[in-house]
Design a protein around this motif. Structure first.
Motif, short mmCIF file in Angstrom:
data_model
loop_
_atom_site.label_atom_id
_atom_site.label_comp_id
_atom_site.label_asym_id
_atom_site.label_seq_id
_atom_site.Cartn_x
_atom_site.Cartn_y
_atom_site.Cartn_z
N PRO A 101 -5.38 -5.99 6.23
CA PRO A 101 -4.30 -6.12 7.23
C PRO A 101 -3.06 -6.75 6.61
O PRO A 101 -3.16 -7.61 5.74
CB PRO A 101 -4.89 -7.04 8.29
CG PRO A 101 -6.37 -6.99 8.08
CD PRO A 101 -6.57 -6.70 6.61
N ILE A 102 -1.90 -6.33 7.08
CA ILE A 102 -0.64 -6.90 6.60
C ILE A 102 -0.40 -8.26 7.22
O ILE A 102 0.12 -9.16 6.61
CB ILE A 102 0.56 -5.96 6.91
CG1 ILE A 102 0.42 -4.68 6.09
CG2 ILE A 102 1.87 -6.64 6.58
CD1 ILE A 102 1.48 -3.65 6.38
N MET A 103 -0.79 -8.41 8.45
CA MET A 103 -0.54 -9.68 9.16
C MET A 103 -1.82 -10.47 9.29
O MET A 103 -2.87 -10.01 9.38
CB MET A 103 0.01 -9.39 10.55
CG MET A 103 1.32 -8.62 10.46
SD MET A 103 1.85 -8.06 12.06
CE MET A 103 3.04 -9.29 12.43
N ASP A 151 -9.60 9.67 9.85
CA ASP A 151 -9.94 8.91 8.65
C ASP A 151 -8.70 8.50 7.86
O ASP A 151 -8.59 8.75 6.65
CB ASP A 151 -10.91 9.72 7.77
CG ASP A 151 -11.58 8.87 6.70
OD1 ASP A 151 -11.73 7.66 6.91
OD2 ASP A 151 -11.92 9.44 5.65
N HIS A 152 -7.75 7.87 8.55
CA HIS A 152 -6.51 7.46 7.91
C HIS A 152 -6.78 6.34 6.90
O HIS A 152 -7.54 5.41 7.19
CB HIS A 152 -5.49 6.99 8.95
CG HIS A 152 -4.12 6.88 8.40
ND1 HIS A 152 -3.74 5.84 7.56
CD2 HIS A 152 -3.03 7.68 8.52
CE1 HIS A 152 -2.47 6.00 7.21
NE2 HIS A 152 -2.03 7.12 7.77
N PRO A 153 -6.19 6.40 5.71
CA PRO A 153 -6.45 5.40 4.68
C PRO A 153 -6.05 3.97 5.06
O PRO A 153 -6.61 3.01 4.52
CB PRO A 153 -5.66 5.89 3.47
CG PRO A 153 -4.64 6.82 4.01
CD PRO A 153 -5.25 7.43 5.24
N ALA A 154 -5.12 3.80 5.99
CA ALA A 154 -4.70 2.45 6.38
C ALA A 154 -5.86 1.66 6.98
O ALA A 154 -5.87 0.42 6.92
CB ALA A 154 -3.55 2.52 7.37
N GLY A 169 0.78 -1.23 0.00
CA GLY A 169 0.00 0.00 0.00
C GLY A 169 0.81 1.27 0.00
O GLY A 169 0.26 2.36 -0.04
N GLY A 170 2.13 1.16 0.07
CA GLY A 170 2.99 2.32 -0.01
C GLY A 170 2.90 3.26 1.18
O GLY A 170 2.60 2.85 2.31
#
Length: 108
Positions: A106-108, A98-101, A42-43
């Motif tokens: 999820p990464i994990m 409202d963070h895009p992450a 996701g950069g």
């Protein structure tokens, strides 16, 4: 102090210097502005916290990255030690801003 429970300089000492540390990645500050920075995950939109010193030392570079990512106010959505030092505070901050992450897998 960081949400990980350590000072930023302690973390830099643990994760820098080329040693591999599971769950952590030490990078040069200018690599953060690269389109290749964690591109498979996701950069730059994955960045949820950084030190205020880092934020304040590269404002134009980070502004350009935010615009490239299509979220001009992204830096305002990334917390630092001036507003977040606990993990629970970080989650509240991300939701409030409202963070895009929060919409990413999820990464994990």
């Amino acid at each position: 102090m960081t949400p990980a429970g350590m000072t930023f300089s302690s973390m830099a000492g643990m994760f820098g210097g080329g040693l591999q540390t599971p769950g952590a990645m030490g990078v040069g500050k200018y690599y953060l502005t690269s389109p290749k920075f964690v591109s498979a995950d996701g950069g730059f939109k994955r960045v949820v916290w950084m030190s205020s010193f880092l934020k304040d030392s590269m404002p134009e570079e980070f502004k350009a990255v935010a615009e490239r990512e299509g979220i001009p106010d992204l830096m305002d959505r990334i917390a630092d030690e001036r507003n977040v030092i606990e993990v629970d505070e970080l989650m509240a901050w991300l939701e409030e801003h409202d963070h895009p992450a929060l919409t990413m897998e999820p990464i994990m």
